[in-house]
Design a protein around this motif. Structure first.
Motif, PDB file in Angstrom:
ATOM      1  N   ASP A 195       0.961  -1.101   0.155  1.00  0.00           N
ATOM      2  CA  ASP A 195      -0.003   0.050   0.197  1.00  0.00           C
ATOM      3  C   ASP A 195       0.883   1.315  -0.104  1.00  0.00           C
ATOM      4  O   ASP A 195       0.370   2.302  -0.177  1.00  0.00           O
ATOM      5  CB  ASP A 195      -0.935   0.072   1.213  1.00  0.00           C
ATOM      6  N   GLU A 196       2.094   1.058   0.162  1.00  0.00           N
ATOM      7  CA  GLU A 196       3.016   2.526   0.260  1.00  0.00           C
ATOM      8  C   GLU A 196       3.526   2.832  -0.945  1.00  0.00           C
ATOM      9  O   GLU A 196       4.025   3.850  -1.112  1.00  0.00           O
ATOM     10  CB  GLU A 196       4.217   1.848   1.359  1.00  0.00           C
ATOM     11  N   SER A 197       3.394   2.067  -2.064  1.00  0.00           N
ATOM     12  CA  SER A 197       4.200   2.448  -3.096  1.00  0.00           C
ATOM     13  C   SER A 197       3.778   1.619  -4.608  1.00  0.00           C
ATOM     14  O   SER A 197       3.343   0.348  -4.258  1.00  0.00           O
ATOM     15  CB  SER A 197       5.628   2.377  -3.184  1.00  0.00           C
ATOM     16  N   ALA A 198       3.629   2.016  -5.631  1.00  0.00           N
ATOM     17  CA  ALA A 198       2.939   1.431  -6.829  1.00  0.00           C
ATOM     18  C   ALA A 198       4.077   0.650  -7.440  1.00  0.00           C
ATOM     19  O   ALA A 198       4.007   0.029  -8.354  1.00  0.00           O
ATOM     20  CB  ALA A 198       2.283   2.331  -7.622  1.00  0.00           C
ATOM     21  N   THR A 199       5.406   0.993  -6.917  1.00  0.00           N
ATOM     22  CA  THR A 199       6.526   0.431  -7.800  1.00  0.00           C
ATOM     23  C   THR A 199       7.408  -0.387  -6.679  1.00  0.00           C
ATOM     24  O   THR A 199       7.302  -0.401  -5.507  1.00  0.00           O
ATOM     25  CB  THR A 199       7.612   1.404  -7.922  1.00  0.00           C
ATOM     26  N   TYR A 200       8.153  -1.411  -7.417  1.00  0.00           N
ATOM     27  CA  TYR A 200       8.968  -2.530  -6.368  1.00  0.00           C
ATOM     28  C   TYR A 200      10.003  -1.725  -5.679  1.00  0.00           C
ATOM     29  O   TYR A 200      10.156  -2.065  -4.458  1.00  0.00           O
ATOM     30  CB  TYR A 200       9.146  -3.385  -7.365  1.00  0.00           C
ATOM     31  N   ASP A 201      10.604  -0.617  -6.308  1.00  0.00           N
ATOM     32  CA  ASP A 201      11.713  -0.052  -5.659  1.00  0.00           C
ATOM     33  C   ASP A 201      11.130   0.725  -4.684  1.00  0.00           C
ATOM     34  O   ASP A 201      11.748   0.886  -3.503  1.00  0.00           O
ATOM     35  CB  ASP A 201      12.498   0.632  -6.605  1.00  0.00           C
ATOM     36  N   GLY A 202      10.016   1.499  -4.684  1.00  0.00           N
ATOM     37  CA  GLY A 202       9.465   2.270  -3.581  1.00  0.00           C
ATOM     38  C   GLY A 202       8.839   1.474  -2.486  1.00  0.00           C
ATOM     39  O   GLY A 202       9.310   1.809  -1.364  1.00  0.00           O
ATOM     40  N   ARG A 203       8.425   0.027  -2.912  1.00  0.00           N
ATOM     41  CA  ARG A 203       7.994  -0.709  -1.827  1.00  0.00           C
ATOM     42  C   ARG A 203       9.233  -1.180  -1.152  1.00  0.00           C
ATOM     43  O   ARG A 203       9.192  -1.187   0.370  1.00  0.00           O
ATOM     44  CB  ARG A 203       7.490  -1.675  -2.488  1.00  0.00           C
ATOM     45  N   LYS A 204      10.403  -1.353  -1.745  1.00  0.00           N
ATOM     46  CA  LYS A 204      11.465  -1.906  -1.077  1.00  0.00           C
ATOM     47  C   LYS A 204      11.886  -0.801  -0.127  1.00  0.00           C
ATOM     48  O   LYS A 204      12.294  -1.196   0.966  1.00  0.00           O
ATOM     49  CB  LYS A 204      12.782  -2.165  -2.007  1.00  0.00           C
ATOM     50  N   ARG A 205      12.160   0.445  -0.608  1.00  0.00           N
ATOM     51  CA  ARG A 205      12.455   1.529   0.332  1.00  0.00           C
ATOM     52  C   ARG A 205      11.748   1.893   1.676  1.00  0.00           C
ATOM     53  O   ARG A 205      12.086   1.970   2.759  1.00  0.00           O
ATOM     54  CB  ARG A 205      12.314   2.931  -0.500  1.00  0.00           C
ATOM     55  N   ALA A 206      10.141   1.585   1.477  1.00  0.00           N
ATOM     56  CA  ALA A 206       9.420   1.644   2.489  1.00  0.00           C
ATOM     57  C   ALA A 206       9.701   0.385   3.419  1.00  0.00           C
ATOM     58  O   ALA A 206       9.619   0.646   4.766  1.00  0.00           O
ATOM     59  CB  ALA A 206       8.014   1.499   2.112  1.00  0.00           C
TER      60      ALA A 206
END
Length: 111
Positions: free
Chosen positions: A28-39
């Motif tokens: 739910d925090e990001s639409a991208t894999y990289d964003g999800r990893k950062r979160a």
């Protein structure tokens, strides 16, 4: 990365669970894999810093700073979301650590 309110909510929902649960909430925090990893990485590091959890590998707690544990995860993460296999990666040898939840009495509940 997460607001304090969101962080508290996520932690309350995953308490006692393995890292795949945290990963699923990061959807739910990001639409991208990289964003999800950062979160995921920032939340993991915060949980470690707050002594909510401990990280371990092979039955031994990792006695290194939280930032280094997060870096181990960052370097080890699968290249693609498909390689994450719905969170199964957290239970493989290539994952740098599992976690235990710290109890108020000083014990650890390993998951």
């Amino acid at each position: 990365m997460l607001s304090d309110e969101r962080y508290q909510f996520v932690v309350s929902q995953i308490e006692g669970m393995a890292l795949d649960a945290l990963w699923l909430y990061m959807e739910d925090e990001s639409a991208t894999y990289d964003g999800r990893k950062r979160a995921f990485l920032s939340t993991l590091e915060r949980m470690l810093n707050e002594k909510m959890i401990v990280a371990a590998k092979g039955g031994e707690a990792l006695e290194i700073p939280s930032s280094e544990i997060a870096l181990l995860f960052e370097k080890s993460f699968p290249q693609t979301e498909a390689d994450m296999d719905g969170g199964v990666w957290f239970f493989t040898e290539t994952c740098p650590a599992g976690i235990g939840w710290c109890r108020a009495d000083g014990g650890i509940d390993w998951v």
